[in-house]
Write a protein that holds these residues in place. Structure first.
Motif, short mmCIF file in Angstrom:
data_model
loop_
_atom_site.label_atom_id
_atom_site.label_comp_id
_atom_site.label_asym_id
_atom_site.label_seq_id
_atom_site.Cartn_x
_atom_site.Cartn_y
_atom_site.Cartn_z
N LEU C 190 -5.46 6.18 3.65
CA LEU C 190 -4.62 5.83 4.80
C LEU C 190 -4.04 7.09 5.46
N GLY C 191 -4.11 7.13 6.78
CA GLY C 191 -3.45 8.20 7.52
C GLY C 191 -4.35 9.38 7.85
N ILE C 192 -5.63 9.26 7.56
CA ILE C 192 -6.60 10.34 7.78
C ILE C 192 -6.59 10.75 9.26
N ARG C 193 -6.65 12.05 9.50
CA ARG C 193 -6.68 12.53 10.88
C ARG C 193 -7.05 14.00 10.89
N ALA C 208 -19.25 6.46 -0.67
CA ALA C 208 -18.42 6.06 -1.80
C ALA C 208 -17.85 4.66 -1.62
N GLY C 209 -18.04 4.08 -0.44
CA GLY C 209 -17.56 2.73 -0.20
C GLY C 209 -16.06 2.62 0.00
N ALA C 210 -15.44 3.72 0.39
CA ALA C 210 -13.99 3.72 0.55
C ALA C 210 -13.58 2.99 1.82
N VAL C 211 -12.40 2.38 1.79
CA VAL C 211 -11.76 1.88 3.01
C VAL C 211 -10.94 3.03 3.59
N VAL C 212 -11.24 3.41 4.83
CA VAL C 212 -10.53 4.52 5.48
C VAL C 212 -9.83 3.99 6.72
N ILE C 213 -8.52 4.13 6.79
CA ILE C 213 -7.77 3.75 7.99
C ILE C 213 -7.13 5.00 8.56
N PRO C 214 -7.72 5.54 9.65
CA PRO C 214 -7.17 6.77 10.23
C PRO C 214 -5.75 6.57 10.77
N ALA C 215 -5.06 7.67 10.98
CA ALA C 215 -3.67 7.65 11.47
C ALA C 215 -3.53 6.82 12.73
N ARG C 216 -4.47 7.04 13.66
CA ARG C 216 -4.37 6.35 14.94
C ARG C 216 -4.36 4.83 14.78
N GLU C 217 -5.27 4.34 13.93
CA GLU C 217 -5.35 2.90 13.70
C GLU C 217 -4.15 2.42 12.88
N LEU C 218 -3.77 3.21 11.92
CA LEU C 218 -2.68 2.83 11.02
C LEU C 218 -1.38 2.59 11.78
N ARG C 219 -1.13 3.41 12.81
CA ARG C 219 0.09 3.27 13.60
C ARG C 219 0.19 1.89 14.26
N ARG C 220 -0.98 1.28 14.48
CA ARG C 220 -0.97 0.01 15.21
C ARG C 220 -0.95 -1.22 14.31
N LEU C 221 -1.09 -1.03 13.02
CA LEU C 221 -1.15 -2.19 12.11
C LEU C 221 0.25 -2.59 11.66
N ASP C 222 0.55 -3.89 11.71
CA ASP C 222 1.80 -4.32 11.10
C ASP C 222 1.54 -4.64 9.62
N GLU C 223 2.59 -5.00 8.91
CA GLU C 223 2.49 -5.16 7.47
C GLU C 223 1.44 -6.20 7.08
N ALA C 224 1.42 -7.31 7.79
CA ALA C 224 0.51 -8.39 7.41
C ALA C 224 -0.95 -7.97 7.59
N ARG C 225 -1.25 -7.34 8.74
CA ARG C 225 -2.63 -6.96 8.99
C ARG C 225 -3.08 -5.83 8.06
N LEU C 226 -2.15 -4.96 7.74
CA LEU C 226 -2.49 -3.91 6.80
C LEU C 226 -2.80 -4.50 5.43
#
Lengths: 316, 316, 316, 316, 316, 316
Positions: C190-193, C208-226
């Motif tokens: 989380l927070g990659i940039r 490696a099959g990792a879930v990656v959520i970059p900083a830009r996307e992360l800023r827009r997610l609320d708790e439920a969607r995250l």
């Protein structure tokens, strides 16, 4: 300052272009490549993996080069406050090879790199001038002098013959390593003081047959009497900036009160130069992130380099 | 560095567990509790409510303890550069009681706490070693020596006998308070200099019968001649780091040019030790937020503690 | 602070005992020894030998502990600005084991020490809370969880799966090491940039099959969607402070613009806690010598620890 | 220093007089003497004896005045980025009384001095603008408003209603003191967050009937909805810079992550101004020795003063 | 890094050559000489003689180059957090010409030097990338574009159209100079805020027909709506780091609260790139001596350069 | 400290009001206006446009004034550690005119301003005491003494007779300018050292007939022997703080190892005062942004002013 209209397109420092010198070398001297000619060649070793306490000497070479620049070296080739007043052609004699390539996390590769870098300079007939980095790097530099024997002079608050850690490749052990591998013909340690030298270190250094002149005694010796205590060269001189008092060298990992000042250093360099040629030297343990914005430790280190370089040239 | 696979699960410093020493004590010595045995016991007094100019000495004890750590003390129990070369068992002799509990905004409670803390150390037969804090704390520490009379030696740029403020409990007045309450048999002030001592202070100190040796004169005295100016002990020695030149002790509230250096301090400690035992001492006015990242003032203060501790032990 | 087991503990600040707490622990909580009971145990790992750029995280644990002290923790056991307003007994739940014993120049010994320290905490049934140190230490900590599988959540600007250096034990490679040794069941980053992640890293992490959520996307997610993007626990959470924007975390070796802020972090912790228990966490890469005197990065790291600790407790 | 009445005022920078403005006032405005006319009068209170953690706010007034100077105020009397675009005559409306005279070690005298200073400004019909100093000084300033009742708005990360210390005159207790002495008609606390507010504080503030809007909620309120939560004036606004995020206000003793930013502050000031006149305000807890050389916390505080001053003028 | 034209270039870090790259260029890219090929060429202008308040931007180019180095650029040629995920060959496209040669005390010579340096880069068909230096240098850089007309986009807190000083060559006047000399086809100013813009400036800029989007409005515009406010290119983009909030850019002479953050900047760059090519840009007003040891302002500036460089390449 | 209830409304320092001294003058002395009487008048010149290397001396006057304040000067009018012990009425003799008004970017106007300011002080029969600013300002100050001839004494590490730059108005050339314009009857340069003085400078200074005493020689001269090398007055003394060792004066642009200390300075001032009256002096090159938070260079400069002021008064 009023009219900037008429552009008299002036020429640059190399006669044609508006850009400055391309390479922030030590003192602004020319870059060195294997094969170039120079009497002394500066090389940086941005390495602090051997530091047991406070790090940051990996930034030493950069800081010393910056502090060495107070204007083009070519304009000031002589000492003003020396008795001889002989102009010394530092700008012609010095060149700068840049930094040794290190990986930091790969010591097996880093140390041979350092030895090879110093070796290239020696092969070119020049005196290697090393900017540390922590004090562990003196060992791989001295390796490059093999099999030529040198007399080792160590300016430091510490005896640096620590043998208590299993690995033993820290900045507290270069004197032990150098001695054990037979890299020098003699050991002379100047400026030793303080409580960070253990009884074990004291015993080791006695057995090694080293000449040790503590800070207290050193302050009282003039140039002639100091020279009598030294062997005849050729010398390798290793300057740990914690040799100096924290008043003048705060930017180092293990400062110790009661150290020496620059005039003492000038006397020591003169005494060494009396006794034989200096074939290599280093100035180590400058940690710019441990001092304030003034950068006085780096400036002091730059002046040590120039003072030693002048001593090299005064003999040749 | 290649193989981290085989975990030879090594033992820790106490033989069994992987955690380091639990308590960042001065020099890494053992913690002290009332009832423990030790020749000298360190106590911190993180108090700067008496500071009239630049604050921050409340962080002095923490900074001095950090600076005292350059490796396990047990490994270096002797002085290298002393004439005697006698090993001094500092690691055995010293223990650390931690900091006195203070509320900062409740002076009526804080000062009795300080006196009681020093008293517990004295009751255990140990020499209290106090890390300040501002200089006002010397008064409550000396209170703990009552009714045993001590000779008070004050190393400072200031006379510290300020009586112009109505309350009078600042770091500018400990000498006046100590004298007025009859806590000492004599007053000796060393290193006085500068313009921050008023004519009023000069008159007061003369009437109090104090021996005052200004910085200028002090620089010229050798150990023997200085000893002649001192009474016979027992001594309490109070070291304000502004006694030192700002070159070596910039991290203090009211630095003053023209101060002394560590070799002078070593000479003074030797002279005092010649004349009688040291039964208590403090090092005060270290303000780490007023110096750069190097922490050299805190390191100097730690070395003052070790030098004085060695003097205590050399007599016992 | 009540039970320090054996010693003849003197009484508290009520007047009977003048000394303060003997051990500057995280938040002032009680010291922990193997065998003591606690829900979470803090351990420091003052290690920065894996740092490729600017060092200083060896001082991270000390700085975070200092910053965690703004008054006795016992006085403030609950969150004020949380919706639940449920008091969380942090002062009772937390204990502090001190720092892992490291030699710095002996990696073969240091890493097993770290693994063993975390293992002792796990054996005691507590959640290990690790204060770094550089990010390479997450690997030896996770080693202690074997063979229990955890889901790894990595808050960082970097992918940390660097495989270009021959040795590969730097702070740029913990994710690669953890994955290659099969220490986790899943990877969530989380927070990659920024530009310090290479194309090679991007390819590796995809394989490696990792879930990656970059900083830009992360800023827009609320708790439920995250929360929907996360696996179900148990979780190990690794917080590199360069996850945060340099605005709030300047004291780190490789800061990168465009980072996250503390409210984002609070949302992420809540989302993780929704999905399962947190069985271990670390906060790494705080380098106090790289920030100013304010110490805000260390304070932020202390608050991350408290936020995560509260999340642990809210589930138990 | 007595007579500054007779103004042989030399001419300005037009060539006739070579000296600059004689008084480094806030923003370069004219000095104020009792009897002079001004809409708002700045007074500094260099007091930090109430600080329980990290000191230095005694240097706050000096730092804020320095940061307020980026050129003669007279040249820039209007807001550029406000909707109204109405020029506000700040240079005419503001004057600076200098600092209150304090002795630091004599609290019985210092606080009446502060009250009297604010009283003189009120007697002259002006709005007192106080530069702290620590937050304890809000109490003696509010004393000067007696018996005129004001509505108190407190921007802070802390509830500041600490009653656990025996003396209770620290920077953690102004809200408790103000309420207990009946100095205000209502309490509104904005920006509260973090773990340094205890359960005890939370209970106290509820019983006191205060309106508390935590940071999390505050970030979501627009100007209109915030205004609905406020009483009708007249208002006294007290701004602790730790209300702001450490990103923008690192130079303060107890920074806390998750704070507000300047646009939030502008919205709050507008909301307050909608509801009634502001008859006094302070900006406190700026500690310049705790931030780097940039001085951004002091600059932020200066901008808070200007923003509040503009709000005062927009109503009159 | 392969071709440095003439010298017998030794090989890289593979073991054959022990020295690192000879030239600390921006991001480690190859040095540029007139005649070399590159899409973008970096040039430094270490000039701060136009600074009216706090100096130090003469050290900006050095600091930005240092901060741009977090590893060999060649290893990370693509953006990770961009929607396109298209690899951008920055390492191939960029080269570094070094610093313009300045005398500092000879403005008549310095400015033509700057113009000529930018001109050489334009003649080689490359985009000049200028590292300031204070903002006055944008004028001599734009001079080099004559007679090609560009659209000027100015990111700044200030309007920079100061005309009140007699000489008028300060860092507060480049917009006025550029407009008066007809160097641009349009003026667009983004991020304007604060009290340091006078009513006079506001009037001037209106008459000049500039598009002004204050910070408050800018924060609310998304990429599409912002693009509508821009002309069609070609663009010259000038970035004053005080455009950013002091939270992320404290190392500048006149920071102003309420600024923008890096994600806003990324949006702006995308919006500009939508509307036409960027033919030149500068990043100015980085003063490393005004920030702490973290160097985050310099790092931010380096990232601005990379972001803009990527925008240049995405169009070509 | 318990009761703050009863407000005994104490009087302020001028008997009536609660505000402190309105003007932060040097040492707290009274402000000076043309026409006022004083033996010495301080004026600040916040000018550093002549600095070729590291800037910041424009903040020198402010820093020196702050450092001069360690309490009301009136309370300490005499030297404690001087042989004479004669009280010197510094508080009566000194006044402070504030700073000269400068535009920074308009040198044609700035220098006449400086000359006129010094002239007003001379016209009032007072000794001008100038706080720099960089060393170039000594020239416009000396201009004010025309046509009265003075003997110029220059304490500096540099010869300051640089003639290589075309414009020649830098801080490296005041000695050359002063000599060429015939502003002095003799030149005496004390403390010269280091490598920043070129061979060209050495030749120039010899031809100019200057007396040059390098640092090395100066350290060995006592007061009597030094006095013999000086002309008979009246003297103008110019003190560049880089005359001092970087140990005590790190806050300056071009520090040089091997400098002098404050006791040397005291000896020099005494030697000068023996030979004739001092009719003007300056202390220049203090750059507060280049030192740490301790401010010891500024404090040293303030003490130089007081020492020289005492020498002026001891003759009158």
């Amino acid at each position: 300052m009023k009219t900037r209209e008429t552009p008299p397109v002036p020429e640059g420092p190399d006669g044609a272009r508006p850009f400055g010198p391309p390479f922030p070398t030590f003192g602004g001297v020319r870059p060195w490549h294997p094969g170039s000619r120079a009497a002394l060649v500066v090389m940086g070793v941005p390495y602090d993996a051997g530091t047991t306490n406070r790090p940051g000497t990996r930034f030493g070479p950069r800081a010393v080069r910056e502090a060495s620049w107070t204007g083009p070296l070519a304009r000031r080739p002589e000492f003003m406050d020396r008795e001889t007043a002989t102009p010394l052609p530092l700008a012609d004699a010095l060149a700068d090879a840049g930094d040794v390539w290190l990986e930091h996390e790969n010591l097996e590769q880093d140390w041979p790199h350092i030895t090879r870098a110093a070796g290239l300079i020696l092969e070119a007939g020049a005196v290697p001038v090393t900017l540390g980095g922590d004090h562990s790097i003196t060992y791989p530099v001295l390796k490059a002098f093999e099999p030529t024997p040198v007399h080792y002079v160590h300016l430091d608050t510490h005896l640096d013959c620590d043998t208590i850690f299993p690995t033993g490749w820290t900045h507290g052990s270069p004197v032990a390593r150098i001695h054990q591998d037979g890299l020098t013909r003699s050991l002379t340690l100047l400026g030793i003081r303080g409580l960070t030298n253990s009884g074990h270190d004291a015993a080791w250094i006695r057995e090694a047959g080293a000449v040790v002149i503590p800070a207290r005694e050193l302050r009282r010796l003039d140039e002639a009497r100091l020279a009598e205590r030294l062997p005849r060269g050729p010398f390798y001189v290793s300057v740990d900036v914690d040799f100096f008092d924290p008043a003048v060298a705060p930017g180092t990992g293990t400062p110790e009160p009661g150290g020496l000042f620059f005039p003492h250093f000038q006397t020591i360099v003169s005494a060494i130069a009396r006794r034989g040629p200096i074939v290599g030297f280093d100035v180590v343990e400058v940690s710019p992130i441990l001092e304030g914005p003034h950068g006085k430790t780096a400036r002091l280190a730059a002046c040590c380099v120039l003072e030693l370089a002048a001593a090299v040239l005064s003999r040749s």
